[in-house]
Design a protein around this motif. Structure first.
Motif, PDB file in Angstrom:
ATOM      1  N   GLY A  43       0.815  -1.215   0.000  1.00 33.74           N
ATOM      2  CA  GLY A  43       0.000   0.000   0.000  1.00 33.74           C
ATOM      3  C   GLY A  43       0.843   1.258   0.000  1.00 33.74           C
ATOM      4  O   GLY A  43       1.985   1.268  -0.476  1.00 33.74           O
ATOM      5  N   SER A  44       0.278   2.316   0.571  1.00 34.95           N
ATOM      6  CA  SER A  44       0.944   3.618   0.603  1.00 34.95           C
ATOM      7  C   SER A  44       2.346   3.484   1.197  1.00 34.95           C
ATOM      8  O   SER A  44       2.530   2.864   2.246  1.00 34.95           O
ATOM      9  CB  SER A  44       0.133   4.584   1.462  1.00 34.95           C
ATOM     10  OG  SER A  44      -1.097   4.828   0.831  1.00 34.95           O
ATOM     11  N   ARG A  86       0.119  -1.326  -4.936  1.00 35.45           N
ATOM     12  CA  ARG A  86      -1.319  -1.075  -5.157  1.00 35.45           C
ATOM     13  C   ARG A  86      -1.603   0.267  -5.838  1.00 35.45           C
ATOM     14  O   ARG A  86      -2.534   0.377  -6.634  1.00 35.45           O
ATOM     15  CB  ARG A  86      -2.017  -1.124  -3.804  1.00 35.45           C
ATOM     16  CG  ARG A  86      -3.484  -0.841  -3.856  1.00 35.45           C
ATOM     17  CD  ARG A  86      -4.063  -0.757  -2.463  1.00 35.45           C
ATOM     18  NE  ARG A  86      -4.262  -2.054  -1.852  1.00 35.45           N
ATOM     19  CZ  ARG A  86      -3.792  -2.410  -0.657  1.00 35.45           C
ATOM     20  NH1 ARG A  86      -3.075  -1.574   0.059  1.00 35.45           N
ATOM     21  NH2 ARG A  86      -4.038  -3.599  -0.169  1.00 35.45           N
ATOM     22  N   HIS A  87      -0.806   1.258  -5.483  1.00 33.54           N
ATOM     23  CA  HIS A  87      -1.039   2.588  -6.062  1.00 33.54           C
ATOM     24  C   HIS A  87      -0.124   2.855  -7.254  1.00 33.54           C
ATOM     25  O   HIS A  87      -0.119   3.972  -7.779  1.00 33.54           O
ATOM     26  CB  HIS A  87      -0.845   3.667  -4.988  1.00 33.54           C
ATOM     27  CG  HIS A  87      -1.768   3.495  -3.813  1.00 33.54           C
ATOM     28  ND1 HIS A  87      -3.061   3.976  -3.800  1.00 33.54           N
ATOM     29  CD2 HIS A  87      -1.607   2.836  -2.638  1.00 33.54           C
ATOM     30  CE1 HIS A  87      -3.644   3.649  -2.650  1.00 33.54           C
ATOM     31  NE2 HIS A  87      -2.778   2.949  -1.931  1.00 33.54           N
ATOM     32  N   SER A 119      -0.964  -2.441   4.519  1.00 32.14           N
ATOM     33  CA  SER A 119      -1.734  -1.215   4.311  1.00 32.14           C
ATOM     34  C   SER A 119      -1.557  -0.217   5.440  1.00 32.14           C
ATOM     35  O   SER A 119      -1.460  -0.602   6.609  1.00 32.14           O
ATOM     36  CB  SER A 119      -3.225  -1.555   4.273  1.00 32.14           C
ATOM     37  OG  SER A 119      -3.638  -1.880   2.982  1.00 32.14           O
ATOM     38  N   ALA A 120      -1.610   1.051   5.079  1.00 36.06           N
ATOM     39  CA  ALA A 120      -1.673   2.108   6.090  1.00 36.06           C
ATOM     40  C   ALA A 120      -3.117   2.235   6.562  1.00 36.06           C
ATOM     41  O   ALA A 120      -4.036   2.211   5.741  1.00 36.06           O
ATOM     42  CB  ALA A 120      -1.211   3.423   5.488  1.00 36.06           C
ATOM     43  N   MET A 217      -8.913   2.962   2.957  1.00 37.43           N
ATOM     44  CA  MET A 217      -9.676   3.194   1.725  1.00 37.43           C
ATOM     45  C   MET A 217      -9.514   2.091   0.677  1.00 37.43           C
ATOM     46  O   MET A 217     -10.040   2.243  -0.425  1.00 37.43           O
ATOM     47  CB  MET A 217      -9.231   4.528   1.096  1.00 37.43           C
ATOM     48  CG  MET A 217      -9.332   5.727   2.011  1.00 37.43           C
ATOM     49  SD  MET A 217      -8.733   7.232   1.212  1.00 37.43           S
ATOM     50  CE  MET A 217      -8.683   8.383   2.594  1.00 37.43           C
ATOM     51  N   THR A 218      -8.804   1.012   1.014  1.00 33.75           N
ATOM     52  CA  THR A 218      -8.429   0.118  -0.093  1.00 33.75           C
ATOM     53  C   THR A 218      -8.757  -1.375   0.069  1.00 33.75           C
ATOM     54  O   THR A 218      -8.675  -2.106  -0.921  1.00 33.75           O
ATOM     55  CB  THR A 218      -6.912   0.205  -0.354  1.00 33.75           C
ATOM     56  OG1 THR A 218      -6.244  -0.185   0.847  1.00 33.75           O
ATOM     57  CG2 THR A 218      -6.487   1.607  -0.752  1.00 33.75           C
TER      58      THR A 218
HETATM   59  C1  LIG Z   1      -1.734   8.092   2.294  1.00 26.82           C
HETATM   60  S1  LIG Z   1      -3.083   8.038   3.412  1.00 26.82           S
HETATM   61  C2  LIG Z   1      -4.479   7.314   2.612  1.00 26.82           C
HETATM   62  C3  LIG Z   1      -4.222   6.098   1.789  1.00 26.82           C
HETATM   63  O1  LIG Z   1      -3.350   5.197   2.486  1.00 26.82           O
HETATM   64  C4  LIG Z   1      -3.972   3.936   2.578  1.00 26.82           C
HETATM   65  O2  LIG Z   1      -3.646   3.196   1.408  1.00 26.82           O
HETATM   66  P1  LIG Z   1      -3.144   1.660   1.431  1.00 26.82           P
HETATM   67  O3  LIG Z   1      -4.247   0.865   2.075  1.00 26.82           O
HETATM   68  O4  LIG Z   1      -2.954   1.293   0.008  1.00 26.82           O
HETATM   69  O5  LIG Z   1      -1.884   1.628   2.267  1.00 26.82           O
HETATM   70  C5  LIG Z   1      -5.446   4.296   2.636  1.00 26.82           C
HETATM   71  O6  LIG Z   1      -6.291   3.199   2.424  1.00 26.82           O
HETATM   72  C6  LIG Z   1      -5.548   5.376   1.620  1.00 26.82           C
HETATM   73  O7  LIG Z   1      -5.661   4.890   0.317  1.00 26.82           O
END
Ligand SMILES: CSC[C@H]1O[C@H](OP(=O)(O)O)[C@H](O)[C@@H]1O
Ligand SMILES: Nc1ncnc2[nH]cnc12
Length: 322
Positions: A43-44, A86-87, A119-120, A217-218
């Protein structure tokens, strides 16, 4: 006169079962992989992982559209690992723009047997402070407008997501995080919001009343799709903030999240290496490996050939094409 439900139960399902029985018997058991291949969705802040030997970025196409990035494939402690940011590298893709169907489909195509997500997350509980690692085991899905199934008209399926994560992989993730030096909490409900804005204070307080423990959010529809793809899925959430519910605490901003992720980054990376080292030799089958055996509804002669073609990787085992 039979109502629709009685008709399905007494007439249609027995016929479908008879039609499917040859195929199912042929593919049960032997077709389930006996070697671990671990998919890691980062994730982030996690756009690559450490310790991958002979690693290369491999482009994999999907009939479900554009995945987030190429796959980083290599070995850790002898086991094949398949990493997907993921991003996307450089964090190009926001939570609503992630093509989770394509991401899960290419992990399946790459031969993954299990998928872990790193994930964050924000915390909705006093006792889950920033820095804590939470092995989430339930979700409340508040996302809107994301494609949430591989199936639909022309091939209907209903998998159970009552227990949406794999207990075996979740326990291994927890152990690995502890070995990597993480302060781990096992269990917790993750509220999945659409974003991209963070929550209002009223929403944050409401989610606490609902009994949710963390927020992000993911994780959905990713976890649902993993189950449809018969991939045991586990998620390690890294708490970065207290969202915005806590009196006297500044509301979450991206810089807080990044700073906490940097502080935890080494543990997150070591965790994957520890997981690789602790995998038992040989993988025993999981009930999730055969989730589609009790989920597929549409009679063979009523299936949509175009949808069936897109489903080739997802239904290969269940329909005995492998
Ligand atoms: C950068 S804060 C918000 C962002 O971080 C988390 O993403 P991930 O689950 O891919 O680590 C959160 O769900 C938001 O998309
Ligand atoms: N407070 C928060 N809300 C939603 N997603 C997050 N990711 C990290 N912290 C978050």
């Amino acid at each position: 006169m039979l109502n629709l439900f009685q008709h399905l139960r007494t007439q249609t399902l027995p016929i479908l079962r008879r039609q499917c029985s040859w195929t199912l018997k042929q593919v049960q058991g032997d077709d389930v992989a006996s070697e671990w291949v671990i998919g890691v969705i980062g994730g982030s802040g996690l756009y690559d992982i450490d310790g991958l030997e002979d690693a290369e970025w491999v482009p994999v196409a999907s009939p479900w559209g554009e995945p987030s990035d190429q796959l980083r494939i290599g070995r850790i402690a002898g086991t094949k690992f398949v990493f997907l940011p993921r991003h996307g590298r450089g964090h190009r893709i926001g939570p609503s723009g992630i093509n989770a169907r394509a991401n899960i489909d290419i992990l399946k195509r790459a031969g993954c047997t299990d998928v872990i997500s790193l994930s964050a997350i924000g915390s909705l509980r006093e006792e889950l402070p920033p820095g804590k690692f939470v092995v989430v085991d339930q979700f409340v899905d508040r996302t809107v407008g994301r494609e949430r199934s591989f199936f639909g008209n022309g091939m209907v399926a209903h998998v159970s997501v009552a227990e949406p994560v794999c207990p075996r992989m979740s326990a291994m993730l927890a152990d690995a995080a502890r070995k990597a030096g993480g302060d781990v909490h096992e269990g917790g409900t993750y509220l999945v919001m659409e974003g991209p804005q963070f929550s209002t204070r009223a929403e944050s307080l409401l989610y606490r009343q609902w009994g949710c423990d963390v927020i992000g959010m993911t994780a959905m529809p990713e976890a649902r799709l993993a189950r449809e793809a018969e991939l045991p899925y586990a998620i390690m959430g890294m708490v970065t903030d207290y969202d915005c519910w806590r009196d006297g605490e500044a509301h979450v901003e991206v810089d807080t999240v990044i700073a906490q992720l940097m502080a935890n980054g080494d543990i997150a990376k070591r965790l994957v290496v520890e997981l690789a080292r602790s995998l038992p030799p040989g993988r025993e089958a999981s009930p999730i490996d055969t989730a589609l055996d009790v989920a597929l509804m549409t009679a063979p002669d009523k299936r949509d050939p175009q949808l069936m073609a897109r489903l080739d990787a997802i239904t290969a085992r269940a329909l005995g094409k492998r």
